[in-house]
Enzyme design. Structure first.
Site, short mmCIF file in Angstrom:
data_model
loop_
_atom_site.label_atom_id
_atom_site.label_comp_id
_atom_site.label_asym_id
_atom_site.label_seq_id
_atom_site.Cartn_x
_atom_site.Cartn_y
_atom_site.Cartn_z
N CYS A 2 0.86 -1.19 0.00
CA CYS A 2 0.00 0.00 0.00
C CYS A 2 0.90 1.24 0.00
O CYS A 2 1.98 1.24 0.59
CB CYS A 2 -0.94 0.12 1.18
SG CYS A 2 -2.21 -1.14 1.24
N GLY A 32 0.62 -0.56 -4.72
CA GLY A 32 -0.72 -1.12 -4.66
C GLY A 32 -1.53 -0.67 -5.85
O GLY A 32 -1.58 0.52 -6.14
N ASN A 106 -0.94 1.52 5.72
CA ASN A 106 -0.01 0.59 5.08
C ASN A 106 0.48 -0.36 6.15
O ASN A 106 1.10 0.08 7.13
CB ASN A 106 1.15 1.37 4.45
CG ASN A 106 2.24 0.50 3.86
OD1 ASN A 106 3.36 0.94 3.69
ND2 ASN A 106 1.93 -0.73 3.55
N GLY A 107 0.20 -1.65 5.97
CA GLY A 107 0.64 -2.63 6.96
C GLY A 107 -0.48 -3.60 7.27
O GLY A 107 -1.52 -3.62 6.60
N TYR A 261 13.34 -5.22 -2.69
CA TYR A 261 12.46 -5.37 -3.84
C TYR A 261 11.32 -4.37 -3.90
O TYR A 261 11.08 -3.77 -4.96
CB TYR A 261 11.94 -6.82 -3.83
CG TYR A 261 10.67 -7.10 -4.58
CD1 TYR A 261 10.52 -6.76 -5.92
CD2 TYR A 261 9.60 -7.74 -3.96
CE1 TYR A 261 9.36 -7.03 -6.61
CE2 TYR A 261 8.43 -8.02 -4.64
CZ TYR A 261 8.31 -7.67 -5.98
OH TYR A 261 7.16 -7.94 -6.65
N ASP A 364 17.14 -12.23 -10.51
CA ASP A 364 15.83 -11.75 -10.05
C ASP A 364 15.95 -11.45 -8.56
O ASP A 364 16.91 -11.86 -7.91
CB ASP A 364 14.75 -12.80 -10.32
CG ASP A 364 13.35 -12.18 -10.38
OD1 ASP A 364 13.21 -10.96 -10.13
OD2 ASP A 364 12.40 -12.93 -10.66
N ASP A 365 14.94 -10.76 -8.01
CA ASP A 365 15.07 -10.35 -6.61
C ASP A 365 14.32 -11.25 -5.64
O ASP A 365 14.43 -11.07 -4.44
CB ASP A 365 14.63 -8.89 -6.43
CG ASP A 365 13.33 -8.63 -7.13
OD1 ASP A 365 12.49 -9.53 -7.16
OD2 ASP A 365 13.18 -7.53 -7.67
N CYS A 452 13.50 -6.27 9.95
CA CYS A 452 12.76 -7.53 10.04
C CYS A 452 13.25 -8.42 8.91
O CYS A 452 13.27 -8.01 7.74
CB CYS A 452 11.27 -7.28 9.89
SG CYS A 452 10.31 -8.81 9.80
FE1 SF4 Z 1 7.14 -9.30 6.21
FE2 SF4 Z 1 9.33 -9.06 7.77
FE3 SF4 Z 1 9.43 -10.47 5.49
FE4 SF4 Z 1 9.18 -7.83 5.41
S1 SF4 Z 1 10.92 -8.99 6.15
S2 SF4 Z 1 8.06 -9.28 4.13
S3 SF4 Z 1 7.87 -7.44 7.21
S4 SF4 Z 1 8.19 -10.95 7.34
#
Ligand code: SF4
Length: 484
Positions: A2, A32, A106-107, A261, A364-365, A452
């Site tokens: 998004c 999106g 977004n999320g 990406y 590719d990514d 993450c």
């Molecule tokens: Fe989802 Fe974390 Fe993977 Fe990003 S790195 S797509 S927030 S699980």
């Protein structure tokens, strides 16, 4: 994904916030493509327009002049909770006892079921089946008079990923969850022409904008000020500098996939230009998985920066072996499997003169489900490629994302059910190599604990329940009579 955008323009400047927000949103279309929408305020009243479709078809020149006001928020949607139907398009809007409020989100939240159970009236009160609608209802209900006070009370109850643009009659407020899973940046927009072709820096001609990515600032001519920090909200009002308010301690965990990406290569995140970051990932990939090949080619368009880096490090020629039809959406974010399967042949056509008889290193990514990659390898072989060596500038995706990417269950992810050799055989490649997590970090020159990486290593920063409460259509599957 998004895309979200917000704008507060100086009073009496004659520029329409709807025009600025729509333009800013155009730069975020890649985030999106299912729906688009805009909410504006003239200081007294909020007006909303949203529809299914691309931004250019929803927010066109017939619609924008009717959306008058100097405050606006805008949103383009990629569904992670709820179906792709009109009701689920954003911004959401709600008229509560204390306030009118519109939100672009977004999320993806991870405690939706619990929040729904706490909502007076339950599911029957929600016109749409998204976690964003639920958040909007909670905020509209909140008895605190001031919207910021209401946010300070509601946000600590919400868990998961949320970057928000919130509009009430007088303000635009940007919010980023304590992990900062999704990006959000603040920009300054000078609107007064000095007469010599330059903008005045007179504060009465200063507007403020919010965007998911810095590319959204660039397109409207805004200057980057700073990121909204994780666990922080920013209040944008006419005639005032932005005010930053912390609502929770920060535990940063920006989605690393944004850098690999999702986000545009001309955007900046964590101080890194994403084209450069991806080029360096490609260089790292060439070190980790060298290959004897005649040329390096990307899977367009998103594989191009990494392919350029791979070619550079491997000292191989770089060529484009696939031509992309620019007027279709990105395969991965179209909602149905049928569309995905048709997608690749609609989108990509091989350049036979480039690939015929050649040993190809194809960069590719990501490989998500494997079906698109398999079709690409088939296309290249049919075009006469002698060998196809796949190089992926991300680690294998073993785990689903609960924070806003539509890979809901493990069985959809080929790496969670197949070994790397099995994936290579499934997609029909001669060899396959993935960039390691250490390789991603080396390319970024940043520490692990800023990001993450959960879909690669299963270490979810925010605990995620493996039950129905995190499923995409959860709010639609609850019968209305028993909802809440
Ligand atoms: Fe989802 Fe974390 Fe993977 Fe990003 S790195 S797509 S927030 S699980």
């Amino acid at each position: 994904m998004c895309g979200i955008f917000g704008a507060v323009l100086p009073p009496g400047g004659g520029t329409s916030a709807a025009d600025v927000a729509a333009l800013g949103l155009f730069a975020l279309q890649h985030r999106g493509q299912e729906s688009a929408g805009l909410a504006v305020s003239d200081g007294e009243q909020i007006m909303l327009y949203k529809d299914l479709g691309m931004i250019s078809s929803v927010l066109d020149e017939r619609r924008l002049p009717s959306l008058r006001g100097e405050l606006a928020i805008a949103h383009c949607r990629y569904s992670t909770t709820g179906s792709s139907v009109w009701e689920n398009a954003q911004p959401t809007f709600r008229l509560g006892p204390r306030r009118a409020i519109a939100i672009g989100h977004n999320g993806n939240l991870v405690n939706t079921r619990q929040l729904l159970a706490e909502l007076p009236g339950g599911r029957a009160r929600l016109p749409a089946s998204t976690d964003s609608e639920l958040m909007t209802a909670m905020l509209a209900d909140e008895p605190a008079v001031d919207t910021v006070d209401a946010l300070m009370r509601v946000l600590p109850r919400i868990r998961g990923a949320y970057s928000l643009v919130v509009l009430d009659e007088r303000r635009v407020i940007g919010v980023r969850d304590p992990f900062g899973f999704r990006p959000l940046v603040v920009g300054r927009l000078q609107t007064g022409d000095r007469g010599d072709g330059l903008w005045t820096d007179d504060p009465s001609h200063t507007g403020w904008v919010l965007a998911s990515e810095t590319a959204g600032l660039d397109i409207v001519g805004a200057e980057y000020v700073r990121d909204v920090a994780p666990g922080e909200l920013v209040i944008l009002e006419q005639g005032r500098d932005p005010r930053y308010v912390r609502f929770a301690p920060a535990t940063p965990a920006l989605c690393v996939f944004e850098l690999i990406y999702f986000a545009r290569p001309d955007s900046y995140m964590e101080g890194r230009n994403l084209y450069e970051a991806r080029r360096r990932m490609g260089m790292q990939l060439a070190l980790e998985h060298p290959i004897e090949a005649d040329l390096v080619m990307p899977v367009p368009d998103t594989g191009a920066p990494a392919a350029a880096g791979f070619a550079e490090a491997a000292r191989l020629p770089y060529r484009e072996g696939l031509v992309r039809n620019r007027y279709t959406g990105r395969t991965f974010i179209q909602p149905s499997q049928t569309m995905r399967q048709r997608g690749v042949t609609i989108k990509l056509n091989p350049l036979r003169e480039v690939v015929r008889g050649k040993r190809l290193a194809v960069v590719d990514d990501s490989i998500v489900r494997g079906t698109t990659t398999k079709q690409i390898v088939e296309l290249l072989r049919k075009a006469g490629a002698a060998e196809v060596h796949l190089r992926i500038s991300a680690p294998p995706i073993y785990h689903p994302c609960f924070y806003g990417i539509d890979t809901q269950i493990e069985t959809e992810l080929i790496a969670s059910t197949h070994s790397e050799d099995e994936i290579r055989d499934f997609v029909g490649a001669d060899s396959l190599g993935y960039l390691s997590i250490q390789g991603v970090l080396a390319a970024l020159d940043l520490p692990y604990d800023r990001f993450c990486f959960a879909c690669f290593d299963g270490r979810y920063p925010e605990p995620v329940p493996y039950d129905a409460s995190s499923r995409k259509f959860m709010l639609e599957e609850l019968p209305v009579a028993t909802r809440g």
